[in-house]
Structures are given as structure tokens and as C-alpha cells.
Write an enzyme that holds these catalytic residues in place. Structure first.
Site, mmCIF file in Angstrom:
data_model
loop_
_atom_site.group_PDB
_atom_site.id
_atom_site.type_symbol
_atom_site.label_atom_id
_atom_site.label_comp_id
_atom_site.label_asym_id
_atom_site.label_seq_id
_atom_site.Cartn_x
_atom_site.Cartn_y
_atom_site.Cartn_z
ATOM 1 N N LYS A 157 -0.505 -51.202 -42.445
ATOM 2 C CA LYS A 157 -1.920 -51.120 -42.081
ATOM 3 C C LYS A 157 -2.016 -50.500 -40.701
ATOM 4 O O LYS A 157 -1.111 -50.667 -39.886
ATOM 5 C CB LYS A 157 -2.538 -52.521 -42.041
ATOM 6 C CG LYS A 157 -4.031 -52.518 -42.187
ATOM 7 C CD LYS A 157 -4.429 -52.541 -43.652
ATOM 8 C CE LYS A 157 -5.907 -52.356 -43.840
ATOM 9 N NZ LYS A 157 -6.291 -52.551 -45.251
ATOM 10 N N ASP B 211 -10.231 -47.673 -44.888
ATOM 11 C CA ASP B 211 -10.580 -49.098 -44.812
ATOM 12 C C ASP B 211 -11.942 -49.123 -44.098
ATOM 13 O O ASP B 211 -12.631 -48.095 -44.068
ATOM 14 C CB ASP B 211 -9.500 -49.876 -44.039
ATOM 15 C CG ASP B 211 -9.620 -51.396 -44.200
ATOM 16 O OD1 ASP B 211 -9.156 -51.929 -45.208
ATOM 17 O OD2 ASP B 211 -10.203 -52.057 -43.309
HETATM 18 O O1 2IT Z 1 -7.159 -53.272 -48.040
HETATM 19 C C1 2IT Z 1 -6.816 -52.375 -48.828
HETATM 20 O O2 2IT Z 1 -6.152 -52.602 -49.836
HETATM 21 C C2 2IT Z 1 -7.219 -50.998 -48.514
HETATM 22 N N1 2IT Z 1 -7.903 -50.783 -47.516
HETATM 23 C C3 2IT Z 1 -6.770 -49.846 -49.371
HETATM 24 C C4 2IT Z 1 -5.382 -49.427 -49.023
HETATM 25 C C5 2IT Z 1 -4.901 -48.185 -49.728
HETATM 26 O O3 2IT Z 1 -3.798 -47.747 -49.379
HETATM 27 O O4 2IT Z 1 -5.583 -47.649 -50.600
#
Ligand code: 2IT
Length: 443
Positions: free
Chosen positions: A125, A165
Site C-alpha cells: 500500500k 484508493d
Molecule cells: O483496498 C484495496 O483493495 C484497493 N484500494 C485496491 C487495490 C488494488 O490493487 O486494486
């Protein structure tokens, strides 16, 4: 439980002040502790101690120049949490509330969520304390380019594949992808959530919301019920809320709330038709408020409050962590709500989640919202194959994946009279990731 407390004390003292991270770890470790205690293979390998330690954390300065010519400084992060089952994978969040603790909690959750999807993706993340609110397109572009100038050296299609996100949608992804391509002189699937003209997947924008509703459908079916004819409350007004509302309408349910930092909207007639499209306009306006919806469609706006005080059959938090507290949970249960499914990551506070899990049917974000990252995984596959699947093909795969996640939750969480989705999701994700970690030795 003495050992559990010792374990948590260690996590807290090694990560001082990181409250969101402590909360996510505690909820997860509580669920898997008895399996861990009983399994010498896991204990000797110090599996849990390893899982709570990110493989790598990158923190960097993001300098940029605003429209008045003034220099601005933000902080950028990428938390590369776990690569046991695939390249690091997870979104980028741009919001003033972004801290290392928030991104560590999200990266930790992402690791097990991705494990549940059945696709080969590790957990990561990233983000920044940058806010798109009130910024011009040019300012957002300059910020994204500066952010990517540093992040580019740490990511890659086989290393780490970010996505969107909160605060990061198609526009921001386009700017970041463009800068990456320019720096590396390579056109690769290094980002997901891309636009359809340059390698994006159909249904990715809707996927988190669609997937959440498919999951809720399975939960309701287990209870002998269906979406049709039920009333829903939804929070937020972004991508996730939008996708969920569209799918609930399609399946014959009615959504009566959305919310923003300014309060919530109660629309007794239901949010459907052109009102759903209007949500996209609201987000694109960069103002981060929902009040204009009420003025536009003659609905009620309740300033400074959250939607959970309205009586509904099903509540789906779609905004951000800890957006539903114990008082909200008590309201919902008192008003005969039968199901709460987190589409946001850790949408409920710890005491709210425990209360809901005890009194009604509750499912955690890492199961409910996994459809978003699952379609990201499908976007990676399409990019590798250099082709594009149709809407029907992607939707079919998304449905299958959400059904599989529900089955995993049942396998590990089925109890005599209901399913414990918290235990089911955590144990399912834990076993998948742990077996891969064990196979790869002490690394
Ligand atoms: O919290 C999540 O799963 C997302 N923001 C999507 C992450 C993604 O790699 O599509």
C-alpha cells in the site's frame, strides 16, 4: 491468552503510536491465534512475528510547485508488506489523514485480502498526505509526476503494482502511469485501474462495489434472503459507493443514504437512475461534499452526522476506516438491521465489529471488498497476455472469485447457527499466505 497479550505488547512497543496498525494486527491475530498455538510448524518458523513486519517501507519527499508558483512539500510512502504469493499489490491513497500507521494497516490487510482472491498477488500500500480537494488539474498532475519520479525506482510489473484508493482515481493513475512510462521507456502493466484506452480493464472502476454486493448476496442467501426488496444504507460517495449502489439497484434493492465529510443524504425514494451518475460528477468536482446531491434531487441533508442512524435492512460502509463506531452499531441493531458488510477497509471500530459479529451477521473488509483488487489482478493478466476481455468475461470471473471467497469464509468460519466471517476470512487468508512463506525458507 497470556501469550497473545505478550505478542500484542511486542507489536505495540516495536511500532509505537501506530494505532490503526495495532488495531488491524489485533483483529487478525485474535482470529488465528488458536491455530498458531496448536501448530508447531508455524510457531517454530515465527510465522506471526514475520507476518507483522513489512518486508520494506519506503518514505520520501514529494516536492511540487502550486499554481501560484509556491513550493509545496508532501510526504510519500510505499509499504511493501509481503511478497510471498506474488508481486506487492495494493492501492495508493492521497488524503490528509495518510500516515505510516494507516498505510501499514492497509498493507497488512491487503496481504490477506489478496490471499483470499485466489490470484497471485502479494500485499502493499502507498500514498501521501496530499489532498486533491480544491486543487487544479495541473497541480494534481505536477504532484503525481513528482510522486512517481521517486516511486518509479521501487516498483515494476513483476515487483510492485500499485492502483487507486481514496483520492486516487482514473485521472491520478493516468498521470502516474504516464510519468512511469516516460522514466523507464517501457509500456508495462505497472499500474492497475488504468483507462480503457491504455490497458485498463472493463469493470475495474465498479469492481469493489459490484464485488461487495455479490458477497452480500451470498451472505443473504445463506440466511434464506435476497437483495430484492431490501433497504440499504451506504456511506461515502466515491467509487466504491457508486459501484455498490448501481449493483444493488440492478438486483432490486433500494439505497437510501450516501455520505461525505460534511454529513449524509437521506433519499427516501432511493438513489437510482440519473442520481447514481450524479455521484461521478460530485467526485469529479474536487469539493469532497455530498450536500449538493440533496439540493439537486430534493432529498434530505443531515449535516455533521453519519448515515447509520437510519433504519435499514443492510448497512454497507463504503468510505474509510473506523467510520462506524459502537454507538452506530447499537443503533443499527436496535433498528433491526440484519447484516453489516464492510466495503471500506476496517470500516468498523474494533468494539463495533465485535458487537455486530455477536448480534447480527457481519463481514470484514478483507473479504467483502476484495473484488476491487481481484479485478486489478485480472487487469494484470490481460496486460501480460496483451489482450482485453469483454465486460461479460470480467464480470463472470469477478462473480466466481467472490463466490470462492465466500466459500473460504464458510469453510473456516461456519458455526452451528451462523457463519463467523471474521474468523473465516482471517484464517483463510492466513493459511494461504503462511504456507507460501514457509515453503520459501527464512527470508
Ligand atoms: O483496498 C484495496 O483493495 C484497493 N484500494 C485496491 C487495490 C488494488 O490493487 O486494486
Amino acid at each position: 491468552m497470556a501469550h497473545f497479550n505478550e505478542f500484542m505488547n511486542q507489536v505495540i512497543s516495536r511500532n509505537p503510536g501506530e494505532l490503526e496498525f495495532h488495531q488491524a494486527v489485533r483483529e487478525f491475530v485474535e482470529s488465528v491465534w488458536s491455530i498458531y498455538e496448536k501448530n508447531p510448524r508455524y510457531k517454530e518458523a515465527k510465522i506471526l512475528e514475520r507476518l507483522v513486519e513489512p518486508e520494506r517501507v519506503i518514505i520520501f519527499r514529494v516536492p511540487w510547485v502550486d499554481d501560484r508558483g509556491e513550493v509545496q512539500i508532501n510526504r510519500g510512502y510505499r509499504v511493501q508488506f509481503n511478497s510471498a504469493i506474488g508481486p506487492y499489490k495494493g492501492g495508493i491513497r492521497f488524503h490528509p489523514t495518510v500516515t505510516l500507521s494507516v498505510l501499514k494497516f492497509l498493507g497488512f490487510e491487503q496481504t490477506f485480502k489478496n490471499g483470499l482472491t485466489t490470484l497471485p498477488m502479494g500485499g502493499g500500500k502507498g500514498g501521501s498526505d496530499f489532498s486533491t480537494k480544491g486543487k487544479s488539474d495541473n497541480e494534481i498532475m505536477r504532484f503525481c509526476q513528482s510522486f512517481m519520479t521517486e516511486m518509479a525506482r521501487h516498483i515494476g510489473p513483476n515487483t510492485d503494482v500499485p492502483a487507486g484508493d481514496i483520492g486516487v482515481g482514473g485521472r491520478e493513475i493516468g498521470y502516474m502511469f504516464g510519468q512511469y512510462k516516460r522514466l523507464k521507456n517501457e509500456f508495462t502493466g505497472v499500474f492497475t485501474g488504468k483507462g480503457l484506452t491504455y490497458g485498463g480493464s472493463v469493470i475495474r472502476p465498479e469492481a469493489t462495489g459490484f464485488g461487495a454486493v455479490y458477497f452480500v448476496q451470498h451472505m443473504l442467501n445463506e440466511m434464506g434472503k435476497d437483495v430484492e426488496g431490501l433497504t440499504f444504507s451506504v456511506s461515502g460517495f466515491g467509487n466504491v459507493a457508486w459501484g455498490a449502489i448501481a449493483k444493488i439497484n440492478e438486483l432490486g434493492g433500494k439505497v437510501v443514504t450516501i455520505s461525505g465529510p460534511d454529513g449524509y443524504v437521506y433519499d427516501k425514494d432511493g438513489i437510482d437512475g440519473e442520481k447514481v451518475d450524479y455521484l461521478l460528477e460530485l467526485r469529479a468536482s474536487n469539493n469532497d461534499i455530498v450536500a449538493p446531491y440533496a439540493a439537486e434531487f430534493g432529498a434530505e441533508f443531515i449535516p455533521g452526522k453519519r448515515p447509520w442512524e437510519q433504519p435499514v435492512d443492510v448497512a454497507i460502509p463504503c468510505a474509510c476506516e473506523n467510520e462506524l463506531n459502537l454507538e452506530d452499531a447499537e443503533f443499527l441493531v436496535k433498528n433491526n438491521c440484519m447484516l453489516v458488510a464492510e466495503a471500506s477497509n476496517m470500516g468498523c471500530t474494533a468494539d463495533a465489529a465485535t458487537f455486530l459479529n455477536k448480534h447480527i451477521v457481519f463481514a470484514p473488509g478483507k473479504a467483502v471488498n476484495a473484488g476491487g483488487v481481484a479485478v486489478s489482478g485480472l487487469e494484470m493478466t490481460q496486460n501480460s497476455m496483451r489482450l482485453n476481455w469483454t465486460r461479460e468475461e470480467v464480470d463472470e470471473k469477478l462473480k466466481l472469485i467472490m463466490g470462492n471467497i465466500h466459500e473460504t469464509c464458510m469453510r473456516y468460519g461456519k458455526r452451528p447457527n451462523k457463519t463467523d466471517y471474521v474468523i473465516g476470512a482471517n484464517v483463510g487468508g492466513f493459511i494461504k499466505v503462511t504456507e507460501a512463506v514457509l515453503a520459501q525458507g527464512v527470508i
